[in-house]
Scaffold this motif. Structure first.
Motif, PDB file in Angstrom:
ATOM      1  N   GLU A 188      -1.250  14.949 -14.687  1.00  0.00           N
ATOM      2  CA  GLU A 188      -0.396  15.551 -15.724  1.00  0.00           C
ATOM      3  C   GLU A 188      -0.509  14.770 -17.033  1.00  0.00           C
ATOM      4  O   GLU A 188      -0.614  15.366 -18.112  1.00  0.00           O
ATOM      5  CB  GLU A 188       1.043  15.576 -15.238  1.00  0.00           C
ATOM      6  CG  GLU A 188       2.005  16.209 -16.229  1.00  0.00           C
ATOM      7  CD  GLU A 188       3.432  16.191 -15.735  1.00  0.00           C
ATOM      8  OE1 GLU A 188       4.315  16.722 -16.443  1.00  0.00           O
ATOM      9  OE2 GLU A 188       3.687  15.643 -14.646  1.00  0.00           O
ATOM     10  N   ARG A 189      -0.510  13.444 -16.945  1.00  0.00           N
ATOM     11  CA  ARG A 189      -0.661  12.622 -18.149  1.00  0.00           C
ATOM     12  C   ARG A 189      -2.025  12.820 -18.786  1.00  0.00           C
ATOM     13  O   ARG A 189      -2.155  12.881 -20.022  1.00  0.00           O
ATOM     14  CB  ARG A 189      -0.449  11.157 -17.791  1.00  0.00           C
ATOM     15  CG  ARG A 189       0.990  10.799 -17.469  1.00  0.00           C
ATOM     16  CD  ARG A 189       1.097   9.588 -16.574  1.00  0.00           C
ATOM     17  NE  ARG A 189       0.401   8.422 -17.121  1.00  0.00           N
ATOM     18  CZ  ARG A 189       0.182   7.314 -16.424  1.00  0.00           C
ATOM     19  NH1 ARG A 189       0.591   7.238 -15.164  1.00  0.00           N
ATOM     20  NH2 ARG A 189      -0.446   6.303 -16.983  1.00  0.00           N
ATOM     21  N   LEU A 190      -3.064  12.956 -17.956  1.00  0.00           N
ATOM     22  CA  LEU A 190      -4.409  13.146 -18.494  1.00  0.00           C
ATOM     23  C   LEU A 190      -4.555  14.501 -19.187  1.00  0.00           C
ATOM     24  O   LEU A 190      -5.209  14.611 -20.221  1.00  0.00           O
ATOM     25  CB  LEU A 190      -5.436  13.008 -17.367  1.00  0.00           C
ATOM     26  CG  LEU A 190      -5.681  11.572 -16.889  1.00  0.00           C
ATOM     27  CD1 LEU A 190      -6.290  11.563 -15.507  1.00  0.00           C
ATOM     28  CD2 LEU A 190      -6.578  10.830 -17.877  1.00  0.00           C
ATOM     29  N   VAL A 191      -3.931  15.540 -18.614  1.00  0.00           N
ATOM     30  CA  VAL A 191      -3.970  16.855 -19.258  1.00  0.00           C
ATOM     31  C   VAL A 191      -3.266  16.797 -20.614  1.00  0.00           C
ATOM     32  O   VAL A 191      -3.759  17.324 -21.619  1.00  0.00           O
ATOM     33  CB  VAL A 191      -3.331  17.919 -18.348  1.00  0.00           C
ATOM     34  CG1 VAL A 191      -3.149  19.239 -19.100  1.00  0.00           C
ATOM     35  CG2 VAL A 191      -4.188  18.137 -17.110  1.00  0.00           C
ATOM     36  N   ARG A 237       1.677  11.852  -5.127  1.00  0.00           N
ATOM     37  CA  ARG A 237       2.568  11.995  -6.275  1.00  0.00           C
ATOM     38  C   ARG A 237       2.048  11.188  -7.465  1.00  0.00           C
ATOM     39  O   ARG A 237       2.066  11.659  -8.607  1.00  0.00           O
ATOM     40  CB  ARG A 237       3.973  11.534  -5.887  1.00  0.00           C
ATOM     41  CG  ARG A 237       5.007  11.747  -6.981  1.00  0.00           C
ATOM     42  CD  ARG A 237       6.422  11.594  -6.443  1.00  0.00           C
ATOM     43  NE  ARG A 237       6.619  10.295  -5.798  1.00  0.00           N
ATOM     44  CZ  ARG A 237       6.752  10.129  -4.489  1.00  0.00           C
ATOM     45  NH1 ARG A 237       6.689  11.156  -3.671  1.00  0.00           N
ATOM     46  NH2 ARG A 237       6.948   8.911  -3.980  1.00  0.00           N
ATOM     47  N   ILE A 238       1.542  10.000  -7.208  1.00  0.00           N
ATOM     48  CA  ILE A 238       0.991   9.174  -8.292  1.00  0.00           C
ATOM     49  C   ILE A 238      -0.222   9.860  -8.912  1.00  0.00           C
ATOM     50  O   ILE A 238      -0.385   9.893 -10.141  1.00  0.00           O
ATOM     51  CB  ILE A 238       0.617   7.777  -7.744  1.00  0.00           C
ATOM     52  CG1 ILE A 238       1.875   7.006  -7.363  1.00  0.00           C
ATOM     53  CG2 ILE A 238      -0.193   6.999  -8.774  1.00  0.00           C
ATOM     54  CD1 ILE A 238       1.594   5.709  -6.623  1.00  0.00           C
ATOM     55  N   ALA A 239      -1.088  10.434  -8.050  1.00  0.00           N
ATOM     56  CA  ALA A 239      -2.278  11.108  -8.566  1.00  0.00           C
ATOM     57  C   ALA A 239      -1.912  12.333  -9.393  1.00  0.00           C
ATOM     58  O   ALA A 239      -2.496  12.582 -10.460  1.00  0.00           O
ATOM     59  CB  ALA A 239      -3.186  11.505  -7.400  1.00  0.00           C
ATOM     60  N   MET A 247       0.853  -1.198   0.000  1.00  0.00           N
ATOM     61  CA  MET A 247       0.000   0.000   0.000  1.00  0.00           C
ATOM     62  C   MET A 247       0.888   1.249   0.000  1.00  0.00           C
ATOM     63  O   MET A 247       1.783   1.381   0.826  1.00  0.00           O
ATOM     64  CB  MET A 247      -0.906   0.009   1.233  1.00  0.00           C
ATOM     65  CG  MET A 247      -1.858   1.202   1.264  1.00  0.00           C
ATOM     66  SD  MET A 247      -3.123   1.117  -0.031  1.00  0.00           S
ATOM     67  CE  MET A 247      -4.050  -0.298   0.526  1.00  0.00           C
ATOM     68  N   ALA A 248       0.645   2.154  -0.924  1.00  0.00           N
ATOM     69  CA  ALA A 248       1.467   3.353  -1.034  1.00  0.00           C
ATOM     70  C   ALA A 248       1.123   4.328   0.079  1.00  0.00           C
ATOM     71  O   ALA A 248      -0.020   4.434   0.526  1.00  0.00           O
ATOM     72  CB  ALA A 248       1.249   4.010  -2.396  1.00  0.00           C
ATOM     73  N   SER A 249       2.143   5.052   0.559  1.00  0.00           N
ATOM     74  CA  SER A 249       1.918   6.071   1.573  1.00  0.00           C
ATOM     75  C   SER A 249       1.169   7.241   0.960  1.00  0.00           C
ATOM     76  O   SER A 249       1.053   7.359  -0.259  1.00  0.00           O
ATOM     77  CB  SER A 249       3.259   6.540   2.141  1.00  0.00           C
ATOM     78  OG  SER A 249       4.039   7.141   1.117  1.00  0.00           O
ATOM     79  N   THR A 252      -7.776   8.587 -10.751  1.00  0.00           N
ATOM     80  CA  THR A 252      -7.029   9.230 -11.837  1.00  0.00           C
ATOM     81  C   THR A 252      -5.947   8.329 -12.435  1.00  0.00           C
ATOM     82  O   THR A 252      -5.755   8.343 -13.658  1.00  0.00           O
ATOM     83  CB  THR A 252      -6.415  10.560 -11.369  1.00  0.00           C
ATOM     84  OG1 THR A 252      -5.726  10.359 -10.124  1.00  0.00           O
ATOM     85  CG2 THR A 252      -7.490  11.612 -11.198  1.00  0.00           C
ATOM     86  N   PRO A 253      -5.198   7.526 -11.634  1.00  0.00           N
ATOM     87  CA  PRO A 253      -4.238   6.619 -12.291  1.00  0.00           C
ATOM     88  C   PRO A 253      -4.920   5.614 -13.220  1.00  0.00           C
ATOM     89  O   PRO A 253      -4.409   5.316 -14.302  1.00  0.00           O
ATOM     90  CB  PRO A 253      -3.549   5.924 -11.110  1.00  0.00           C
ATOM     91  CG  PRO A 253      -3.694   6.867  -9.971  1.00  0.00           C
ATOM     92  CD  PRO A 253      -5.032   7.492 -10.166  1.00  0.00           C
TER      93      PRO A 253
END
Length: 408
Positions: A16-19, A9-11, A1-3, A174-175
Motif C-alpha cells: 500500500e505504501r509503495l502504491v 499484514r506487513i507485506a 520472527m513474525a508469524s 516489499t517492506p
C-alpha cells in the motif's frame, strides 16, 4: 520472527505504501520536468512569469509526500509558503532539497515502486502458468522475466515454481523496498534544524487560539440555553407562585390550578437544565463508555445511523468528550443539511490515536470551512492536536474523518 499472518499484514501494508509512493513519484516527475522546463525558459528570458507556478507546484507535491510519510512514521512538518521570486527560490534551502527529492523520487522511487507492484502480478502470472501456457503463441511461452522458453509441461512447471520465488519476495522484499522508496523523502523533506520547533510553536499557538474560541463559543451556547430556556421557565414559576399565594385566601380552587401550572413550569425548567447538562458532558459518557454514548446519540438522530464502535480501553475524559462532540455535530449536520437516508458512524483506536469516521449517503457538496458546525468540529479536534479530513463530492457520499491523539 513474525508469524505468517503478521508477515502478510506487513507485506500488504508495504505494498500500500509503495502504491502511494508511485503516485507521488509520478507527481514528483511532473514537478521536476516543469522546473527543468522553467529553467530552460528562463535562459531565453520567457520563464520568469512561470517561476511562481513551478515553485508552488513543487512545494505542493513535496507537502503531499510529507503528509504520506507522516502517516507511517515521524511527522514531517511542511506547508510553508512557496517563494514567488526567482532570487528567493534560488536561495531557499528547503526548495533545493525538495528539488533533489523530486529528482530522486521521480526516477528511482518510481522504478522501485513499479518493480514492487509487479511482484504480486508475477506471483499470479507465473504461479498459474502451467494452467494456460498452451494458449500462448510458442514465441510467448515464457516466464514473466523472459526465460526459460517453454515447450512442454515440465518447463511450464518450472515457470510455475517461479511463482513461489515471487511470493517470497512479496513477503520479505516489499517492506525493504518501501523503506528504500521512502528514505529520500524522510531525509530531504525533513525541516532544517530549528524549523520544526518554529512550525510547532506556530501550530500550537493556532490550536490554542482555536481552543479558546471553541471554549468561548461553548460558554455562549450554554449561556443562551440557560437564559432563553431555563431562566424564563423559572421566572414563570416565580410569577405563578406569587399569583397562587395571593389567591389562597380568596379562591383556593384557583390557587390549586395555579400551583399545578407552576409545578409544570418547574418540571419543564428542570428538563431544560438536564438537557443543557447533557450537552456539556452526557451522563452515559461518564457512567459507561464512549461507544455507549455514541449509540445513545445515534438513537436520537432523525436519520438512521449504524454504529460500529470499538474502544478496548478508556481514553482521557477530554478526548472522549471531544469525540462525542464531533459525532454530535456531524450527525446534526447530516440531519439538517445532507438530505441523507442513512449514515454510518465508526470508532476505532489505532496505536495512540482515536479515529472517528462519519459517512452519509446524502447529496454531498459540503465544504470543510462551509459552516459553523464543521468549523466547530475542526476547532475542537485541533485543540487536541487532531486532524480533520472531509470528502464530500457533489452527489455524495460525504465522509468525515477525525483523528485525535489519545495517549499510549
Amino acid at each position: 520472527m513474525a508469524s505468517r499472518p503478521a508477515r502478510l499484514r506487513i507485506a500488504l501494508d508495504a505494498l500500500e505504501r509503495l502504491v502511494g509512493g508511485v503516485g507521488t513519484a509520478v507527481l514528483a516527475l511532473i514537478a521536476l520536468l516543469t522546473c527543468v522546463a522553467t529553467v530552460a525558459a528562463c535562459l531565453i528570458g520567457v520563464g520568469l512569469v512561470i517561476v511562481p507556478f513551478a515553485v508552488r507546484m513543487l512545494r505542493v507535491v513535496s507537502d503531499r509526500e510529507r503528509d504520506r510519510l507522516s502517516r507511517t512514521g515521524p511527522e514531517l512538518l511542511g506547508h510553508l509558503p512557496a517563494p514567488t521570486r526567482l532570487r528567493d527560490a534560488i536561495t531557499d534551502a528547503a526548495l533545493r532539497r525538495e528539488l533533489a527529492w523530486a529528482a530522486v523520487h521521480g526516477t528511482a522511487g518510481l522504478v522501485v515502486g513499479i518493480f514492487a507492484i509487479a511482484l504480486p502480478i508475477n506471483v499470479l502470472r507465473d504461479g498459474s502458468f502451467v494452467l494456460w501456457w498452451r494458449l500462448l503463441p510458442p514465441a510467448d511461452a515464457t516466464s514473466s522475466i523472459g526465460f526459460p522458453h517453454v515447450t512442454d509441461t515440465a518447463g511450464a512447471l518450472v515457470v510455475s515454481s517461479f511463482g513461489l520465488v515471487w511470493l517470497v519476495l512479496v513477503f520479505y522484499a516489499t517492506p525493504l523496498l518501501a523503506r528504500l522508496q521512502e528514505a529520500p523523502g524522510r531525509r530531504l523533506l525533513a525541516p532544517a534544524p530549528g524549523t520544526d520547533l518554529m512550525l510547532r510553536v506556530a501550530e500550537l499557538t493556532a490550536t490554542r487560539a482555536a481552543a479558546l474560541d471553541a471554549h468561548a463559543t461553548e460558554l455562549r451556547r450554554i449561556e443562551r440555553a440557560l437564559h432563553d430556556g431555563t431562566q424564563n421557565r423559572i421566572v414563570a414559576v416565580n410569577v405563578l407562585l406569587g399569583a397562587a399565594r395571593r389567591a389562597v385566601a380568596r379562591d383556593p380552587a384557583g390557587a390549586d390550578e395555579i400551583l399545578e401550572r407552576a409545578q409544570g413550569a418547574a418540571e419543564a425548567a428542570l428538563a431544560d437544565l438536564r438537557a443543557v447538562v447533557r450537552t456539556i458532558l452526557p451522563p452515559v459518557l461518564t457512567d459507561r463508555s464512549l461507544p455507549d454514548a455514541l449509540r445513545s446519540l445515534a438513537a436520537t438522530c432523525p436519520v438512521p445511523v449504524d454504529v460500529d464502535a470499538e474502544l478496548p480501553v478508556r481514553c482521557a475524559a477530554s478526548v472522549e468528550a471531544t469525540a462525542y462532540f464531533v459525532a454530535a455535530e456531524a450527525l446534526t449536520n447530516v440531519a439538517k443539511h445532507s438530505g441523507a437516508e442513512h449514515a454510518t458512524l465508526r470508532l476505532r483506536r489505532t496505536g495512540n490515536r482515536l479515529h472517528l469516521t462519519v459517512t452519509d449517503d446524502g447529496r454531498g457538496g459540503a465544504a470543510a470551512d462551509g459552516g459553523s458546525g464543521l468549523t466547530g468540529i475542526r476547532q475542537r479536534a485541533e485543540a487536541h492536536d487532531g486532524t480533520v479530513d472531509l470528502t464530500s463530492p457533489q452527489g455524495g457520499p460525504t465522509i468525515l474523518r477525525v483523528s485525535i491523539p489519545c495517549g499510549s
